[in-house]
Structures are given as C-alpha cells and as structure tokens.
Write an enzyme that holds these catalytic residues in place. Sequence first.
Site, short mmCIF file in Angstrom:
data_model
loop_
_atom_site.label_atom_id
_atom_site.label_comp_id
_atom_site.label_asym_id
_atom_site.label_seq_id
_atom_site.Cartn_x
_atom_site.Cartn_y
_atom_site.Cartn_z
N TRP A 9 46.47 12.20 47.26
CA TRP A 9 47.21 12.22 45.67
C TRP A 9 46.12 13.06 44.92
O TRP A 9 46.52 13.19 43.64
CB TRP A 9 47.02 10.99 45.32
N LYS A 10 45.06 13.64 45.54
CA LYS A 10 44.00 14.15 44.58
C LYS A 10 43.79 13.28 43.35
O LYS A 10 43.61 12.23 43.33
CB LYS A 10 44.46 15.64 44.31
N HIS A 86 37.33 18.65 51.77
CA HIS A 86 38.35 19.53 51.49
C HIS A 86 37.81 20.67 50.46
O HIS A 86 36.95 20.61 49.99
CB HIS A 86 39.18 18.57 50.33
N GLU A 153 43.76 23.87 56.48
CA GLU A 153 44.17 24.19 55.22
C GLU A 153 44.12 25.44 54.73
O GLU A 153 42.83 25.49 53.93
CB GLU A 153 44.01 23.04 54.23
N SER A 197 50.95 23.39 50.84
CA SER A 197 52.48 23.62 50.28
C SER A 197 53.63 23.19 51.25
O SER A 197 54.59 23.84 51.25
CB SER A 197 52.53 25.08 50.09
N GLY A 218 49.70 17.60 49.64
CA GLY A 218 49.18 17.30 48.22
C GLY A 218 50.42 16.95 47.11
O GLY A 218 50.93 16.02 47.29
P1 13P Z 1 49.69 20.83 48.48
O1 13P Z 1 50.32 20.49 49.47
O2 13P Z 1 49.80 20.67 47.24
O3 13P Z 1 49.55 22.33 48.87
O4 13P Z 1 48.19 20.51 48.75
C1 13P Z 1 47.64 20.39 49.93
C2 13P Z 1 46.23 19.90 49.94
O5 13P Z 1 45.43 20.23 49.48
C3 13P Z 1 46.25 18.65 50.77
O6 13P Z 1 44.96 18.18 50.90
#
Ligand code: 13P
Length: 239
Positions: A9-10, A86, A153, A197, A218
């Site tokens: 979820w950041k 990350h 990633e 993504s 994300g």
């Molecule tokens: P997104 O899916 O928004 O590109 O983010 C990927 C991510 O950083 C998951 O840790």
Amino acid sequence: MNKLLIANWKMNPDSEEAAVGLAHATDLEGVIICPPFIYLESIRGALKNAQLGAQDIFLSDGKPHTGEVSAAQLKEAGVEYVIVGHSERRALGETNELISLKLKAALSAGIRPILCVGEGDREDPTSEEFITEEINNALSGLDKKEEIIVAYEPIWAISSNEGANAADPDYVKKMIKKIIRLSRKHIHHPTVIYGGSTNSANIQSYLGLDGVEGVLVGSVSLQSAEFAKMAEIIKKNNK
Ligand code: 13P
C-alpha cells in the site's frame, strides 16, 4: 507452491477508516497485505483470509533508533512478511549493507522477508551486474535453508499510469532466470516474484513465465475491485 499476491500500500490511505475498509474489501485467500505501520494493528483485526506484512523493519542492535520499528515489534503485531530494500527506500539512502542486516533481523524474528531488487534504467547494459551485487550483498552468509521471497522490481517499471511502463514479459523472463540462478548460490529455494505496474490485464503474462511465483502490487492494490480481479486470476493459477 501457491502463487503469491502481495499488496504494497506504500504510504496509503490517509485514514484508518479507509485502511480498514480497503482491508475488508481485499481480504482474500492467498493475499498478503502490507499496510503502513500505523495501521498494522487495526488491519490485523480486520483480516480473516489474507496474511499481514509490513513495508520495512529495523535492527535490534541495542542502539537508540528514533522513528524506527523493530522485528520484535512487528512480530508482536502479527506480521508474517516484511518488504526489505524496496527501491523507494534505497532511493532514501538505504544501502545493500543495511538491507542485509534487515533481512537477518527479520529472519531471526521468524518474519519472512520479501527482498526487492531491480535496476534503474530500462536499457541499462549494466542491469545484470547491478542486480548481482544487490543479491550477493543481501543473501550472502545466510543459512541455505532460509525461505526468502525475492521480488524483481525494475525501478523504471514501477508506478506507471495504467501499466504503461510495465516490463516486457520476455525481458522479465530473462531477468528472473538470472535472479533464480544468483539466489540459489546462497539459499536452496528462493521464491521469485515480479513487481512493477501489474494489473488484472497483464498479471497473467508474468504468472505464466517460468520461475515467477507471484506478483508484488503497488497502486492497483488500492483499487479493491481491480485487485480482487487479480486475486481471481491468481486463484485460477493455483488450481
Ligand atoms: P506499482 O504496482 O504501483 O508499479 O508498484 C510496484 C511496487 O513498487 C510494489 O512494491
């Protein structure tokens, strides 16, 4: 092994009410939810099917660390997985050395680490060397039996609008193969996943690749209907 769907979820959402609502809407079998620290306790109470993860961890080295959260505290809060290294944290100055210590802190508390690795530029000819260094630094010296998830990633593929920058599956296939080979020098059974993504339209193109055992999501993890579609696709892969 069942494929993994991990929600990062950041720094979202902005309220506990919204966080609990999102947790209820995405509390699905096979899902791991990694909310901000501040919501861990309430999300733990909300989940019946999904498992709980955290987005970072810190060392219990006896020194004072203002603002950090220890492995013991995460364990106590019911955390079973933790994202380590990350790229958004590496960009704030986190080094390979610190990441290696964080991995060990997680493992010694019985929390399974999700180690993130990935290069910065799409056409960078040094990508492989960069990832080799990240993996060797993080995994060397560990017991070969440790169970670690390694998330590939590529930084350039993260956070693109509607998946526009998602990495080409052929490229991911090549990098995953390399990551598995490198990781196996240190641990017997790395679980390697992809992130960057991903959405319900492209998830299968990654899950279908040899060696890809799940995805780390994300922005779409904040969109409950779209995320639930991803969970459905994962479920079909696990039949
Ligand atoms: P997104 O899916 O928004 O590109 O983010 C990927 C991510 O950083 C998951 O840790």
